[in-house]
Scaffold this motif. Sequence first.
Motif, PDB file in Angstrom:
ATOM      1  N   CYS A 416     -14.525  87.883  61.135  1.00  0.00           N
ATOM      2  CA  CYS A 416     -15.385  86.785  61.704  1.00  0.00           C
ATOM      3  C   CYS A 416     -16.287  86.455  60.599  1.00  0.00           C
ATOM      4  O   CYS A 416     -16.509  85.040  60.592  1.00  0.00           O
ATOM      5  CB  CYS A 416     -16.411  87.223  63.070  1.00  0.00           C
ATOM      6  SG  CYS A 416     -17.161  88.926  62.612  1.00  0.00           S
ATOM      7  N   ALA A 450     -12.838  81.727  65.717  1.00  0.00           N
ATOM      8  CA  ALA A 450     -13.089  82.961  65.021  1.00  0.00           C
ATOM      9  C   ALA A 450     -12.901  83.932  66.452  1.00  0.00           C
ATOM     10  O   ALA A 450     -12.597  85.020  66.539  1.00  0.00           O
ATOM     11  CB  ALA A 450     -14.372  83.024  64.664  1.00  0.00           C
ATOM     12  N   CYS A 454     -10.374  87.068  66.950  1.00  0.00           N
ATOM     13  CA  CYS A 454     -10.857  88.394  66.949  1.00  0.00           C
ATOM     14  C   CYS A 454      -9.978  89.647  67.352  1.00  0.00           C
ATOM     15  O   CYS A 454      -9.403  89.398  68.576  1.00  0.00           O
ATOM     16  CB  CYS A 454     -12.389  88.457  67.649  1.00  0.00           C
ATOM     17  SG  CYS A 454     -13.014  90.061  67.620  1.00  0.00           S
ATOM     18  N   LEU A 459     -15.802  88.679  70.394  1.00  0.00           N
ATOM     19  CA  LEU A 459     -16.709  87.705  70.268  1.00  0.00           C
ATOM     20  C   LEU A 459     -16.607  86.558  71.393  1.00  0.00           C
ATOM     21  O   LEU A 459     -15.647  86.373  72.248  1.00  0.00           O
ATOM     22  CB  LEU A 459     -16.338  86.728  69.099  1.00  0.00           C
ATOM     23  CG  LEU A 459     -16.417  87.471  67.824  1.00  0.00           C
ATOM     24  CD1 LEU A 459     -15.946  86.451  66.767  1.00  0.00           C
ATOM     25  CD2 LEU A 459     -17.870  87.659  67.319  1.00  0.00           C
TER      26      LEU A 459
END
Length: 466
Positions: A416, A450, A454, A459
């Motif tokens: 990230c 992102a 992940c 996230l």
Amino acid sequence: MAHGTHVDLHGPLPDLAVDELITLAGLGGLRGRGGAGFPFARKLRAVQTAVARRRCGPRVVVNAAEGEPGSAKDRMLLTRVPHLVLDGAELAARALGSPQVVIGIADRGTRRSEVDPVGESLREAVAERRSATAFRVVRMPHRFVSGQAGALVEGINGRTPLPPGSPRRTSESGVGGLPTLLSNAETYAQLALLAAGGADAYAAVGTPDQPGTVLLTVGGDTVVEAPAGTPLVHVLGVCGSPPAQAVLVGGYHGAWLAPPAVARARLSRAGLAEVGGTLGAGIVLPLAENVCPLGETARTLRYLARESAGQCGPCVRGLPALADAFLALIGGEGDPGAVEAASGVGEGKGACAHPDGAAVFARSALRAFASDVSAHAWGGGCGRPVRGALPLPDGPADRYARLSVDWSRCDGHGLCAELLPELVRLDANGFPEDPDLPVPASWEADADRAVRMCPALALRMSVPEA
């Protein structure tokens, strides 16, 4: 004031060549009244030089967007004496050869059934003038950063009205990419007065290094005019302000003055600088004795963090961190050093002056309210409530999507931070430092990427409802 009455009072608009107007502005010591105080003659000369070099036409812009919640002077000028502002802008437009003046005003969300005083006043004033110069009114969202010069130009050019990512001179490239003279409404009003009476009459009041008068917004809604150099306590007395524990000068990018400094302060750039203040946009906000000064400051810092343009790390990360550090200070869990450290993050590296201005505001509170800092640290508080004494607009709690980390899943892969280096920072163990981050609209696509990439599915991103 109707145009006929305005002409009877101030005389007809003189016709000045650009070199004559530059000389007049220099003799009158005229500086911008929007906050930076830049010499107006130098602005004029810069636009003249750019026009000659590029062999193109210029534009003239009046900045009346007034993003500061504590300021009302632009509204006063455009509703009471609009021809004074239009005179100054038309003087500049004629001298430079600009066929058009653009006036940026704040859109305050007025419903169609309601009267828009500023818009109505401008429409009537422009119709009365019957001028060869065209006047165009552009509305800006009522946000703190919308009054920044670069943001206003972006809005006029049809883009999102946010400060550009890299600083640029409007005198070189502004409206439509043309050399642009941009100053705030009061500056053009002062130019009109200077042209009507001449430099000697203009300097009959004020100080040797700052001739003329200044417009001040006191307490968020009272607008007064005073000769530059007037004692601050005199203006507070005229406005009927009760004794205050401190006075904020210069707005939310300005500084708190404790009572000893207030007693010595004079309302000019030099006079306020001597006591650690700034004239800024002419905002004066006395803080009553019966409210918590640290709580009021923290409330304003949260607002400044929400008003971020969301284009750089110092704003996106730095301003929320500064607000959090100040909140911890109030709760007795932080210390002034943490606030100082947070205010120095990214100093001088922001895409605009917003993070640096908020840092000046926070640091001045540490100085002005040192005894309250101690009371919160050792006694759990000062015993006074937060009453919302500083003017702030109503609005959503947060403008941005939020990126959150599920600690039960996060394995510290660090991907990230590689995908969002401006937003995500890792701690010494390789985990994100902050489990909940605001995501500006310009970074939502990267944040979504992102989330999808992940490896631990740790996230999440939530988007606020429109």
